[in-house]
Design a protein around this motif. Structure first.
Motif, PDB file in Angstrom:
ATOM      1  N   ARG A  69     -12.275  -0.354 -37.464  1.00 42.55           N
ATOM      2  CA  ARG A  69     -11.210   0.198 -36.611  1.00 42.55           C
ATOM      3  C   ARG A  69      -9.875  -0.451 -36.950  1.00 42.55           C
ATOM      4  N   TYR A 127     -18.943   5.796 -33.340  1.00 39.70           N
ATOM      5  CA  TYR A 127     -18.246   5.824 -34.631  1.00 39.70           C
ATOM      6  C   TYR A 127     -17.923   7.261 -35.032  1.00 39.70           C
ATOM      7  N   ARG A 130     -15.147   8.837 -32.880  1.00 43.11           N
ATOM      8  CA  ARG A 130     -13.818   8.308 -33.214  1.00 43.11           C
ATOM      9  C   ARG A 130     -13.308   8.910 -34.515  1.00 43.11           C
TER      10      ARG A 130
END
Length: 191
Positions: A69, A127, A130
């Motif tokens: 991230r 994950y 996102r």
């Protein structure tokens, strides 16, 4: 400034040791004892902090996702256009850090464990959501179907990553190039 206690330091050491052990083994076929030894502490202390191997793995994968991230955020901060944002997401997905042997081992373990462990499945879904959200946002205005194209690009990124990580003759650069060509197709850049 408050003094940092031993617990966060030990937890971080166990997370780092877990990533290293999984990378060395290529799977979650490691013991808490091996992880603890690599971290320089007792097995009992490792159990005290995390409860078991699966919980340590979840913490390790959480750290890998936080590192990823941060890489994505940094890449997006330099991007000024929707196209540059999409390219930054692709580049971050194929960054050299994603292909460190220990990181590859952890990702492979995440995919394998997600089929049988709900907490691991939750991390994988997080994950994927996102990535989809970031890609959808980047594709707005440059794609006729941002959500659908984000789904396709996300699946392609995951598949290309797995192929590049597992194949001796596939390269990270070739995988990224393929994803960028797909981006060209969905945005009409090279028709």
């Amino acid at each position: 400034m408050p003094k940092l206690g031993m617990e966060p330091i030990r937890r971080a050491a166990l997370v780092e040791a877990t990533i290293a052990e999984i990378g060395a083994a290529g799977s979650l076929d490691v013991t808490v004892g091996q992880i603890a030894k690599r971290a320089g502490m007792s097995t009992a202390l490792a159990h005290h902090y995390f409860g078991g191997k699966h919980q340590i793995f979840l913490a390790a994968m959480g750290q890998i996702l936080r590192d990823f991230r941060a890489e994505v955020v940094e890449a997006l901060a330099r991007s000024r256009t929707p196209r540059a944002r999409a390219e930054a997401l692709i580049a971050a997905s194929f960054a050299p850090s994603c292909f460190a042997p220990a990181t590859v081992g952890a990702w492979m373990t995440l995919y394998a464990q997600a089929t049988t462990h709900p907490e691991t499945h939750r991390l994988l879904v997080l994950y994927q959501r996102r990535l989809r959200s970031n890609l959808t946002h980047a594709l707005r205005g440059i794609s006729s179907d941002p959500r659908g194209d984000a789904d396709m690009l996300g699946a392609l990124i995951d598949g290309l990553y797995l192929r590049a990580a597992l194949a001796k003759d596939a390269s990270r650069d070739a995988a990224m190039s393929t994803a960028l060509r797909a981006l060209d197709k969905v945005t009409g850049a090279h028709q």
